[in-house]
Design an enzyme around this catalytic site. Structure first.
Site, PDB file in Angstrom:
ATOM      1  N   GLY A 112      -2.753  -8.622  -2.261  1.00 15.94           N
ATOM      2  CA  GLY A 112      -4.086  -8.810  -1.712  1.00 15.94           C
ATOM      3  C   GLY A 112      -4.721 -10.008  -2.389  1.00 15.94           C
ATOM      4  O   GLY A 112      -4.027 -10.871  -2.936  1.00 15.94           O
ATOM      5  N   ARG A 113      -6.036 -10.065  -2.404  1.00 13.72           N
ATOM      6  CA  ARG A 113      -6.715 -11.171  -3.078  1.00 13.72           C
ATOM      7  C   ARG A 113      -7.025 -10.861  -4.537  1.00 13.72           C
ATOM      8  O   ARG A 113      -7.376 -11.746  -5.304  1.00 13.72           O
ATOM      9  CB  ARG A 113      -7.991 -11.558  -2.332  1.00 13.72           C
TER      10      ARG A 113
ATOM     11  N   GLU B  86      -5.561 -13.058  -7.605  1.00 12.82           N
ATOM     12  CA  GLU B  86      -6.056 -14.409  -7.895  1.00 12.82           C
ATOM     13  C   GLU B  86      -7.186 -14.407  -8.914  1.00 12.82           C
ATOM     14  O   GLU B  86      -7.398 -15.384  -9.606  1.00 12.82           O
ATOM     15  CB  GLU B  86      -6.471 -15.140  -6.622  1.00 12.82           C
TER      16      GLU B  86
ATOM     17  N   CYS C 197       3.857  -9.135  -2.901  1.00 15.73           N
ATOM     18  CA  CYS C 197       2.973 -10.062  -2.202  1.00 15.73           C
ATOM     19  C   CYS C 197       2.363 -11.077  -3.167  1.00 15.73           C
ATOM     20  O   CYS C 197       3.065 -11.809  -3.839  1.00 15.73           O
ATOM     21  CB  CYS C 197       1.926  -9.268  -1.432  1.00 15.73           C
ATOM     22  N   HIS C 198       1.046 -11.108  -3.273  1.00 15.45           N
ATOM     23  CA  HIS C 198       0.345 -12.065  -4.136  1.00 15.45           C
ATOM     24  C   HIS C 198       0.374 -11.675  -5.621  1.00 15.45           C
ATOM     25  O   HIS C 198      -0.203 -12.379  -6.455  1.00 15.45           O
ATOM     26  CB  HIS C 198      -1.110 -12.213  -3.681  1.00 15.45           C
TER      27      HIS C 198
ATOM     28  N   TYR D 219       4.820 -13.273  -1.315  1.00 16.99           N
ATOM     29  CA  TYR D 219       4.299 -13.809  -0.061  1.00 16.99           C
ATOM     30  C   TYR D 219       4.547 -15.318  -0.069  1.00 16.99           C
ATOM     31  O   TYR D 219       4.363 -15.978  -1.092  1.00 16.99           O
ATOM     32  CB  TYR D 219       2.809 -13.473   0.073  1.00 16.99           C
TER      33      TYR D 219
END
Length: 183
Positions: free
Chosen positions: A85-86, A89, A115-116, A136
């Site tokens: 997800g975000r 970050e 993923c991320h 990702y």
């Protein structure tokens, strides 16, 4: 004695990538704790692939974190899962995250990154150099900049590191993580 799994996340964590591993670990009888920048209900997001050049994002369910990063003693846990997800970050900027993640590599305990999540792994690049992982596709430059080889497959295992491309790959990702944890 049951295994203990730590999940690290924050707001905007991908809903499936936190809920699926969380419930799958509970189903196995593991004790699972979610750590975040602070102890609170986290807002998840839903990412989907609908023909755009990138993914879409919608608001998802809430999920409770039980620990703040500063409270985490990684020695108490047998494995680590980092959902995407975000959240990755910005959680990677928390001063406690490298300490937490490094422990699992130093102790050769299972690390699941989907993923991320590879963005979090870049905080401990010394453990990525020469390794192989997937993530990702938008994270490929970060993986390579950290000294690792990006693998095009949607699932990859390199030693104690289990990596997955995105939420559609969760069944294989969790199968491999559980295999690692039960060794």
């Amino acid at each position: 004695m049951s295994k203990k799994v730590l999940m690290i996340a924050g707001d905007a964590v991908e809903a499936l990538e936190i809920y699926y591993p969380y419930f799958r670990c509970l189903e196995e009888g593991y004790e699972v704790k979610i750590a975040a920048p602070s102890k609170k209900k986290l807002q998840t997001v839903v990412h989907d692939f609908i023909g755009w050049d990138t993914y879409t994002e919608s608001k998802g369910y809430l999920i409770e974190s039980q620990l703040a990063f500063e409270e985490v003693n990684p020695e108490e846990f047998d494995g680590l899962i980092i959902p995407g997800g975000r959240a990755p970050e910005y959680i990677r900027l928390n001063e406690n995250v490298p300490r937490i993640v490094a422990h699992f590599f130093e102790a050769n305990k299972p690390v699941g990154a989907i993923c991320h999540a590879s963005l979090v792994l870049t905080t401990v690049r010394q453990y990525l150099e020469g390794r192989e992982l997937t993530a990702y596709i938008a994270c490929k430059p970060d993986v390579e900049a950290a000294g690792a080889t990006y693998i095009e497959n949607t699932l990859h295992v390199d030693g104690n590191l289990v990596s997955g491309h995105a939420w559609p790959d969760l069944p294989g990702f969790m199968r491999e993580f559980i295999k690692q944890l039960n060794r």
